[in-house]
Design an enzyme around this catalytic site. Structure first.
Site, PDB file in Angstrom:
ATOM      1  N   GLY A 116       0.845  -1.281   0.084  1.00  0.00           N
ATOM      2  CA  GLY A 116       0.064  -0.014   0.100  1.00  0.00           C
ATOM      3  C   GLY A 116       0.792   1.274   0.003  1.00  0.00           C
ATOM      4  CG  ASP A 123       1.107   6.047  -2.241  1.00  0.00           C
ATOM      5  OD1 ASP A 123       0.391   5.053  -2.793  1.00  0.00           O
ATOM      6  OD2 ASP A 123       0.560   6.832  -1.833  1.00  0.00           O
ATOM      7  CG  HIS A 166      19.989  12.819 -13.814  1.00  0.00           C
ATOM      8  ND1 HIS A 166      20.870  12.319 -12.772  1.00  0.00           N
ATOM      9  CD2 HIS A 166      19.167  11.653 -13.545  1.00  0.00           C
ATOM     10  CE1 HIS A 166      20.767  11.083 -12.190  1.00  0.00           C
ATOM     11  NE2 HIS A 166      19.460  10.718 -12.719  1.00  0.00           N
ATOM     12  CG  ASP A 182      16.815   7.419  -9.407  1.00  0.00           C
ATOM     13  OD1 ASP A 182      16.506   8.204 -10.404  1.00  0.00           O
ATOM     14  OD2 ASP A 182      17.695   6.701  -9.353  1.00  0.00           O
ATOM     15  CG  HIS A 204      22.008   9.385 -16.995  1.00  0.00           C
ATOM     16  ND1 HIS A 204      21.904   7.947 -16.906  1.00  0.00           N
ATOM     17  CD2 HIS A 204      20.867   9.511 -16.080  1.00  0.00           C
ATOM     18  CE1 HIS A 204      21.366   7.244 -15.956  1.00  0.00           C
ATOM     19  NE2 HIS A 204      20.497   8.364 -15.489  1.00  0.00           N
ATOM     20  CG  ASP A 242      26.024   5.118 -12.228  1.00  0.00           C
ATOM     21  OD1 ASP A 242      25.477   4.100 -11.548  1.00  0.00           O
ATOM     22  OD2 ASP A 242      25.606   5.602 -13.358  1.00  0.00           O
ATOM     23  CG  HIS A 262      16.611   0.122 -23.603  1.00  0.00           C
ATOM     24  ND1 HIS A 262      16.112   1.530 -23.341  1.00  0.00           N
ATOM     25  CD2 HIS A 262      17.084  -0.342 -22.369  1.00  0.00           C
ATOM     26  CE1 HIS A 262      16.467   1.841 -21.892  1.00  0.00           C
ATOM     27  NE2 HIS A 262      17.042   0.875 -21.674  1.00  0.00           N
ATOM     28  N   GLY A 321      21.464   3.760 -19.328  1.00  0.00           N
ATOM     29  CA  GLY A 321      22.060   5.034 -19.327  1.00  0.00           C
ATOM     30  C   GLY A 321      23.347   4.758 -18.430  1.00  0.00           C
ATOM     31  CG  HIS A 322      23.049   3.543 -14.930  1.00  0.00           C
ATOM     32  ND1 HIS A 322      23.030   4.503 -14.217  1.00  0.00           N
ATOM     33  CD2 HIS A 322      21.613   3.352 -15.054  1.00  0.00           C
ATOM     34  CE1 HIS A 322      21.831   4.751 -13.833  1.00  0.00           C
ATOM     35  NE2 HIS A 322      21.161   4.114 -14.287  1.00  0.00           N
ATOM     36  CG  ASP A 368      -0.536   4.691   2.718  1.00  0.00           C
ATOM     37  OD1 ASP A 368      -0.980   4.745   1.449  1.00  0.00           O
ATOM     38  OD2 ASP A 368      -0.994   3.966   3.294  1.00  0.00           O
TER      39      ASP A 368
END
Lengths: 554, 554
Positions: free
Chosen positions: B48, B50, B73, B77, B140, B194, B363, B366-367, B442
Site C-alpha cells: 500500500g 506509494d 539530473h 530517484d 545519461h 555510479d 534500447h 544509461g549507466h 502513503d
C-alpha cells in the site's frame, strides 16, 4: 446418411498461456487419458495463495471415462497437482523412475497410500483401451524426462513434454532422436511442443558445459564452497558431487527438498556417490573450509529455503563466513529476480563472494531454443501443431517458427486452456471448450478462495481496515454503547489519536442524522457510517481503508 | 596543542545499498549542501505504500546549516523527494534546464510556489560559503545530466551522478571529458561514482545505436507503430519523432507524463519538432494506419499507464488493432519483469506484433559499464573513492574494479546510508552515522506507516481477518448480544456457512468457560476468544486470519 466419424479430442487443461500447471486430456470415444498433472505458483496478486492447480471439473463430470495419468517428468509444474486430483479420482499413474520417486514423496506428504504407481522405462508402450502410450527418452533439467507418443485410431499424438536436445548428457543416453525420426517417418497427426524458449535464437547449451566452470571454481577456491541449485536437477547435483570428490572436499546436503531428492536419486541409482563423500551437517566442524562443499536449496531466493536462512542468519546450523564462495547454479525464474538479488546482497554483506549466472557459466536452461525446436519439427513432421507450455507470446513465436518452416497456418492451433481441439483423420478444428479456470489452494482449502476473497485481501493489504462497532437498543434504536473504532494496517494509532477521535465524531454525527430522520434499518445505518467515514478518511489521509460497520442490538 | 583540524564530512542519506532515493549531504564547518533529493519505489513487502523518501532528520536538526540542493539530473530517484523535503526546509534548488523543468511540474502538483529555482548551465560554478559547486556536462538516459565537482577547502569532491560515456550523443555536446581530466590533473580528494552497471563488462552502447533499429522498423512497417519508452528519455523520444518525420507519419503523444515532458522539453528547446508533426489523439481517425505513430508511457508495464490501459481495453481513446506494431524501447527494471510480460501477452492476444529488447536493439542503458568506469577512475584519479548508486553487490564490484586499477583498499569506503565519511587533507575514515532509514509515503501520510502497520497489512493480505463482536452487561458480564462473526479475505462465506457456525460455537464455549471461572477482565476474554478461534481455524483450514475480538458493554 453415414454415421458421424469418431473424433479425437485434445483438451489442454493447463499449460497454455502460462508456464505452469501442465495438464492435457486426450479423449477418444469413451476413453480419456491425461498427460501430466502440474501446479503453478501464485501470481503476485493472488495474496496468501499457496499454489494454483487446474480445474478438473470436466474430468470429474466424465469420471468413468478417465483411465490413467501419464507423466513426462517430475517437475512440480507437471506432477504438483497429483495429490489434489487423485483425492478426487483415483487413477493409475505412469512415469519413469525419478518421476515416480518424486511422486511418492509427494503422496506420502499428503498421506495418500492407495495410488497405483506404474513405473515405465523409456521405450515402453502402455496399451490402454484404444490408446497405446509410448514413452520416449528425452533430455531436460531433470533426469528421466520423456516425450510421449499416444497412438490412437486416428493417428499419433506426439507430446514433447519439456525438452532440450543435449548431445552430451551427463548420464544415461541421449534424447532418442532415432525413435522420434521413426515416428515422424511413419506419420504424426499432431504435435504439442514446449514453447518456453521459443523467443531465443540458437541452441541451449549442454548440461556438460557447466562442468568446466565448476572445475575452474573448485580449482581456484581455498574457501568453503556453497552451491545453490534446484534439487530436482540431479545431473547438476551430480556434477557438484563429482567436482567435490575430485578436489577432496566433503559434501553437506542442505534443505529439505535437496535431502529428499538426493536420497531418492541415490536409491534409484540415478545419482552416483562415492562412499564417504557425504557428511552430516553436524560433522562439519571436523573439516577445514577448503575440505567442504555445501549443496543447498534456495537458488530462487525463496525466503524459507536453506540458503536464504543462511544469508539472513536464521539457519540453525549453518552460518555464512567471511570468504565463503556461494555459487548460484540457476537463473531466476521471472518474478524472482528481486528475491534472488536480496539474498545476493545479504551474502556479500556477510563477506561471502558470490557467483551468479550473469558473471559465469554456472547454469544452462532445460528448454529447447529455436534451432532445437526446428530439429524437432523437422523430425516429427506433424500434420497439425499445438504450441504448448508457454505464455501467449511464446506460443505465438513458436507458431511463427512452425510457419517459417513451411507449415500451413491453418494447421497450427493457438489454443486456450479448456479449448477442445477436435480431430478426424483429415481435419482439425477448435470446437468449443470445457471449464479450465485456475483453482486456488490456500492451506487446506481447494477452490474456496475466489475473486471476492482476493479482492478483499488486496483492499486490506493496501490500506488496512477500520471496524466500527455500535450497540443500539431494540426498542428505541438508541445507542447504548460505542461507537468504538478499531483499526489495523491503516495508521499507527498511537500517533494518530486525534484522527481516531475525529473519526468517532464523524460516526456519531452520521448516526444522529439517521436518528433524526427516524432511520432504523441496519443497511442504511451501516451505509451512513461507511460513507461518512470514507469521505472523512480520504480527505484526511488520501487512503481508503476497508470500513466494517457492526451493529449490535440489545 | 593545536586546534583540531576542520573536517569535511560526506553523508550519503540515500542511494547506497539501493538504486533509489539518491541524496548526499556534504558538510564543512557550519555549512551543508545537498546533492540530489530522490525517491525510491516501494519494495514488494511495503504493501500500500506509494513511495519511499530519505530520512532527513539530520538535516532538520541542522536546519540552519543547510544552504542548498544541487541536482545532477531530472530522474525521479534524484528529484522525487524534493516536494517533501522543501515542505520542511525551504532551500534554493540548482539544476540544469530540463532538470528544473521537471522539478517545476512536480512542485506545481504539490502546490509549492515559493521555491527558489536557480537554473545553471554545464560549466557554471556556484559559490556557496566555503564551497564552489561546479556543474560538468555528462551523458545519461535523460538530457542535461551533470557530474558535480564540489570545491572545498580540503579538496575536490567529485560526484559523477548517473552517467555513461556516449561518444555520439543525440543532441548537444559530449560528456566533458576534458574538464574531468583537468580536475583529475589538479587533484581530486574523493569521488562518488555510479555503480549500477559495475557488474557488466565492456561499455554501454551509444543512444545513437537505437537509430538504426528504429529506421529499420519504420521502413518495414505498413501498420500503426506504437512506441513505449520513458518520458524523460527525451533523446529517445527525439529519435522516434525524427523517424516518424522521415517516414511521413504523424505522432500522437499519449500518457500524462509523456505529454508533460514533451511539452516542457519542446518549450526548452531540448526536443526539436517540425511543425505539424504532432497531432491530437482525436485527430487520429483522419489518418491511415501507416501514417501514424503513437509514443506512449507504460514501458514498465505499470498497470495505470497508457500502454497497459490500451492492452487491457481500458483506454478511453485508443484501442489496440490487429496488426499494430508495439515497440518496447526500454528494459524492465528489476521487479517489473512480470508486469511487462503481462502487457506483452495481452498485446499479442489483441493481434498486435510486439518488439522488445530481447528481440532487437531498441534500447540502451544509461549507466556506465566496466570500461567506462575505468575511464572515469583513470581521468579523475581520486585519492579516495566511495562507490555510490547501487545495491551492495554493485558497490562491491565497483570497489573491486577500483582495486584492480591499483587503488589502495584502505582508500575505498563501502558505506551505508547515514555513514559519516570524514576527511581531513590527508586522512579519511568512517566516523559514526546519522539516522538514515526509509520514510514511507502513503497518500498524505509521510512516515506514519511503519513496521507495525506493514506487518498488519501483510497478515491481512495473506489470510484476511475475522471480527468477533459480543455485547455484555456491565453488572453481570452476561452476553446480551452476539457473538457475531464477520470475516473478510478469509473464506468465501456463502460457501462456508458450517465453518462460520462452528466458529461461533467455539467463541461461545470460550466465553462460557470464562464465565464459569468468573473471569471478567476484557483482556482475558479477548485472549480466550483469540486462542480458541485460532486453533480451531488452523485445524480446519490451515490458515491464520487476523482475529479481532471486540467487547461492548451496556
Amino acid at each position: 446418411m453415414g454415421r458421424k466419424p469418431t473424433k479425437l479430442k485434445i483438451i489442454p487443461l493447463g499449460g497454455l498461456n502460462e508456464i505452469g500447471k501442465n495438464m492435457t486430456a486426450i479423449e477418444f470415444k469413451d476413453e480419456i487419458i491425461i498427460i501430466d498433472c502440474g501446479l503453478s505458483f501464485p501470481e503476485d496478486e493472488m495474496l496468501g495463495i499457496d499454489m494454483v492447480i487446474p480445474d478438473i471439473s470436466y474430468l470429474l463430470k466424465n469420471k468413468d471415462k478417465v483411465k490413467g495419468i501419464f507423466l513426462t517428468h517430475g517437475h512440480e509444474d507437471h506432477i504438483g497437482a497429483l495429490p489434489y486430483v487423485l483425492k478426487k479420482i483415483n487413477l493409475p499413474v505412469y512415469g519413469t523412475r525419478l518421476t515416480l520417486g518424486l511422486v511418492e514423496i509427494k503422496l506420502k506428504e499428503h498421506k495418500l497410500s492407495n495410488v497405483h504407481l506404474q513405473r515405465v522405462t523409456p521405450g515402453d508402450s502402455i496399451k490402454m483401451g484404444s490408446f497405446a502410450v509410448e514413452f520416449i527418452r528425452s533430455s531436460h533439467s531433470i533426469p528421466d524426462a520423456c516425450c510421449i507418443a499416444i497412438h490412437t485410431p486416428l493417428g499419433v499424438v506426439f507430446h514433447t513434454g519439456d525438452f532440450k536436445v543435449d548431445y552430451t548428457p551427463i548420464a544415461g543416453e541421449m534424447i532418442d532422436l532415432h525413435k522420434i525420426a521413426e515416428l515422424g517417418q511413419k506419420g504424426v497427426l499432431v504435435m504439442l511442443a514446449d514453447s518456453t524458449n521459443a523467443e531465443r535464437r540458437g541452441a541451449t547449451m549442454s548440461e556438460k558445459k557447466v562442468e568446466a566452470t565448476f572445475q575452474n571454481i573448485f580449482r581456484n577456491t581455498k574457501q568453503r564452497i556453497i552451491v545453490a541449485t534446484f534439487a530436482s536437477n540431479v545431473h547438476r547435483v551430480q556434477q557438484v558431487m563429482d567436482a567435490a570428490q575430485q578436489h577432496n572436499r566433503k559434501v553437506v546436503v542442505s534443505g529439505r527438498s535437496m535431502v529428499n531428492v538426493v536420497g531418492v536419486a541415490e536409491e534409484l541409482g540415478i545419482l552416483t556417490l562415492p562412499e564417504n563423500l557425504l557428511i552430516d551437517i553436524d560433522e562439519m566442524d571436523q573439516y577445514q573450509d577448503h575440505e567442504l562443499v555445501i549443496i543447498t536449496t534456495g537458488s530462487q531466493g525463496e525466503p524459507m529455503a536453506a540458503l536464504s536462512r543462511m544469508a539472513s542468519s536464521e539457519h540453525k546450523k549453518l552460518e555464512i563466513q567471511k570468504g565463503d564462495l556461494v555459487v548460484f547454479s540457476s537463473t531466476p525464474i521471472p518474478g524472482n529476480e528481486k528475491l534472488v538479488s536480496r539474498v545476493v546482497n545479504q551474502l556479500f554483506e556477510k563477506g561471502a563472494d558470490v557467483i551468479y549466472e550473469s558473471l559465469a557459466e554456472v547454469h544452462v536452461s532445460g528448454h529447447a531454443c529455436q534451432e532445437e525446436l526446428k530439429l524437432m519439427h523437422r523430425l516429427v513432421k506433424p500434420k497439425y501443431f499445438i504450441p504448448a507450455h508457454g505464455e501467449f507470446r511464446h506460443l505465438m513465436k513458436h507458431a511463427q517458427l512452425a510457419e517459417d518452416l513451411g507449415m500451413d497456418k491453418e494447421n497450427i492451433f493457438i489454443a486456450q486452456n479448456g479449448s477442445i481441439i477436435e480431430f478426424t483423420k483429415d481435419s482439425a478444428k477448435i470446437n468449443g471448450s470445457v471449464p479450465a479456470g485456475r483453482v486456488l489452494v490456500d492451506g487446506l482449502g481447494v477452490g474456496d478462495v475466489g475473486n471476492i476473497v482476493l479482492r478483499d485481501r488486496k483492499h486490506l493489504a493496501e490500506d488496512g481496515l477500520m471496524v466500527v462497532v455500535v450497540t443500539i437498543t431494540k426498542e428505541s434504536g438508541k445507542i447504548v454503547a460505542g461507537p468504538d473504532i478499531i483499526s489495523r494496517g491503516f495508521v499507527y494509532v498511537r500517533e494518530s489519536e486525534v484522527l481516531m477521535v475525529e473519526a468517532k465524531d464523524v460516526v456519531k454525527k452520521a448516526l444522529e442524522l439517521c436518528e433524526q430522520q427516524n432511520q432504523r434499518e441496519w443497511a442504511i445505518l451501516k451505509n451512513a457510517i461507511r460513507d461518512g467515514l470514507k469521505d472523512f478518511l480520504w480527505e484526511k489521509t488520501k487512503r481508503r481503508p476497508m470500513i466494517l460497520p457492526v451493529i449490535m442490538e440489545v
